[in-house]
Design an enzyme around this catalytic site. Sequence first.
Site, PDB file in Angstrom:
ATOM      1  N   TYR A 125       0.827  -1.210   0.000  1.00 29.16           N
ATOM      2  CA  TYR A 125       0.000   0.000   0.000  1.00 29.16           C
ATOM      3  C   TYR A 125       0.863   1.263   0.000  1.00 29.16           C
ATOM      4  O   TYR A 125       0.692   2.150  -0.838  1.00 29.16           O
ATOM      5  CB  TYR A 125      -0.917  -0.015   1.215  1.00 29.16           C
ATOM      6  CG  TYR A 125      -1.827   1.191   1.331  1.00 29.16           C
ATOM      7  CD1 TYR A 125      -3.065   1.227   0.700  1.00 29.16           C
ATOM      8  CD2 TYR A 125      -1.444   2.306   2.103  1.00 29.16           C
ATOM      9  CE1 TYR A 125      -3.900   2.330   0.819  1.00 29.16           C
ATOM     10  CE2 TYR A 125      -2.271   3.402   2.220  1.00 29.16           C
ATOM     11  CZ  TYR A 125      -3.498   3.414   1.583  1.00 29.16           C
ATOM     12  OH  TYR A 125      -4.311   4.524   1.699  1.00 29.16           O
ATOM     13  N   LYS A 129       1.510   4.152  -3.087  1.00 30.18           N
ATOM     14  CA  LYS A 129       1.273   5.573  -2.834  1.00 30.18           C
ATOM     15  C   LYS A 129       2.561   6.380  -3.054  1.00 30.18           C
ATOM     16  O   LYS A 129       2.535   7.489  -3.600  1.00 30.18           O
ATOM     17  CB  LYS A 129       0.775   5.780  -1.403  1.00 30.18           C
ATOM     18  CG  LYS A 129      -0.597   5.192  -1.121  1.00 30.18           C
ATOM     19  CD  LYS A 129      -1.683   5.883  -1.889  1.00 30.18           C
ATOM     20  CE  LYS A 129      -3.062   5.412  -1.461  1.00 30.18           C
ATOM     21  NZ  LYS A 129      -4.153   6.069  -2.213  1.00 30.18           N
TER      22      LYS A 129
END
Length: 225
Positions: A125, A129
């Site tokens: 994750y 990002k």
Amino acid sequence: MKKALVAGATGLVGSSLVYELLESGIYSEIRILARRKTEFSEKRGVQEHIIDFDELARHESILEGIDDVFVTLGTTMKKAETKDNFIQVDYTYPVQLAELAKQSGAKRFLIITAAGSDPKSPFFYSRVKGQLEEKLLSLGLPSLHIFRPSLLTGERDEFRLGEKAAEAASRKLSTLFRGPLEKYKPVEGRFVAAAMKAIAQEESSGTYLYESDKISDLGMHTKKA
């Protein structure tokens, strides 16, 4: 008066953001990009465009004349089901929107990533990002504003058990978010929206990063003003 575009208007921050922009009276027109009909479709000054995000390039004309582009797109691994689908929503779509914004001459590009974003992170994750931020930085946007909230709190249209549990735990551990850890403290979605609206009203050029604690402070200040 200015014109804005919001991608991700059905989410926790995106829906609050559209209300903030409508109430501000700053924008003569707010264009919404969405996969499905939103609660704002009948609002005065709103143009809702139901699109297939996989075909974003075909909708370049929607960004013509836009001053501020707000991107609050984001999903979860549970909803995405696969890493490829997650990357599509949290990386590919935002990058394509940034490229279209630059081509159309938008003045500001404001986007939500996440606390801990790092292109070299061992966590999928955070790595995605971080890679998104890295790519946006390489595009040379005239005014790029990256908001890195930690856990987002507030009422959602959909119930997310994991996030609710994390939210409850974070409240009990709130005293730990001090010093170097302060940038990881949870922030209410409505404060993120208020902060994004406030920043969009400032004349700016270059790249700006806002960590969770700064977002919260700015959002609360804006809501009180």
